[in-house]
Design a protein around this motif. Sequence first.
Motif, PDB file in Angstrom:
ATOM      1  N   THR A  52       0.837  -1.213   0.000  1.00 19.37           N
ATOM      2  CA  THR A  52       0.000   0.000   0.000  1.00 19.37           C
ATOM      3  C   THR A  52       0.865   1.253   0.000  1.00 19.37           C
ATOM      4  O   THR A  52       0.513   2.244  -0.630  1.00 19.37           O
ATOM      5  N   ARG A  53       1.991   1.209   0.666  1.00 22.73           N
ATOM      6  CA  ARG A  53       2.903   2.364   0.683  1.00 22.73           C
ATOM      7  C   ARG A  53       3.451   2.623  -0.720  1.00 22.73           C
ATOM      8  O   ARG A  53       3.510   3.760  -1.176  1.00 22.73           O
ATOM      9  N   SER A  54       3.827   1.568  -1.419  1.00 24.18           N
ATOM     10  CA  SER A  54       4.336   1.700  -2.785  1.00 24.18           C
ATOM     11  C   SER A  54       3.257   2.257  -3.716  1.00 24.18           C
ATOM     12  O   SER A  54       3.534   3.132  -4.540  1.00 24.18           O
ATOM     13  N   ALA A  55       2.040   1.775  -3.573  1.00 22.35           N
ATOM     14  CA  ALA A  55       0.930   2.264  -4.413  1.00 22.35           C
ATOM     15  C   ALA A  55       0.654   3.739  -4.133  1.00 22.35           C
ATOM     16  O   ALA A  55       0.401   4.516  -5.054  1.00 22.35           O
ATOM     17  N   ARG A  56       0.696   4.124  -2.852  1.00 23.39           N
ATOM     18  CA  ARG A  56       0.476   5.538  -2.512  1.00 23.39           C
ATOM     19  C   ARG A  56       1.564   6.430  -3.093  1.00 23.39           C
ATOM     20  O   ARG A  56       1.285   7.528  -3.565  1.00 23.39           O
ATOM     21  N   ASN A  57       2.804   5.977  -3.059  1.00 24.79           N
ATOM     22  CA  ASN A  57       3.910   6.753  -3.637  1.00 24.79           C
ATOM     23  C   ASN A  57       3.719   6.940  -5.138  1.00 24.79           C
ATOM     24  O   ASN A  57       3.946   8.022  -5.678  1.00 24.79           O
ATOM     25  N   LYS A  58       3.295   5.890  -5.809  1.00 25.06           N
ATOM     26  CA  LYS A  58       3.064   5.963  -7.250  1.00 25.06           C
ATOM     27  C   LYS A  58       1.924   6.935  -7.566  1.00 25.06           C
ATOM     28  O   LYS A  58       2.020   7.737  -8.497  1.00 25.06           O
ATOM     29  N   GLN A  59       0.831   6.889  -6.781  1.00 21.57           N
ATOM     30  CA  GLN A  59      -0.277   7.816  -6.970  1.00 21.57           C
ATOM     31  C   GLN A  59       0.167   9.256  -6.749  1.00 21.57           C
ATOM     32  O   GLN A  59      -0.224  10.161  -7.485  1.00 21.57           O
ATOM     33  N   ARG A  60       0.986   9.482  -5.736  1.00 21.75           N
ATOM     34  CA  ARG A  60       1.485  10.829  -5.437  1.00 21.75           C
ATOM     35  C   ARG A  60       2.343  11.355  -6.587  1.00 21.75           C
ATOM     36  O   ARG A  60       2.193  12.496  -7.014  1.00 21.75           O
TER      37      ARG A  60
END
Length: 143
Positions: A9-17
Amino acid sequence: MIGVMFLMTRSARNKQRQTLEMRNKMEPGAGVRTIGGMYAVVKEVNEETVLLELTDGVHAHFAKNAIGTVLSEDEFNRIVHGIEPEESEDTEHTEDAADTAAPAADDHGATGERDEHIDLTKSADTEKDVSDAAAGASSTDSK
């Protein structure tokens, strides 16, 4: 298990940001690729939408989230216009260039193939050909 889920989830949030930052940094004149694979030039950036020029004189409004990638100028020119980035002069390149004549530059300053423009306006001859073809088709249908 919980640690793996946290990292995903942290990786996905970074990509979205990163994607959100990329879309917010779009400026007029930038080349973009939409999520549908269409290449265009940004003409105007609004709060929720982007005005894109698909080709000379053809504009369309897209939602900002429809922009997949903002391309560098070199990459956009390579993909859309077939213009390779400037290369350093080496002996092989110089020999190859001497063997072939340099093609003329087109309207966009690119060398090589010219863009073919298609005229979509109707002329009297075209309308006559269409009506003749329709009349021929209806006469064969009635037989």
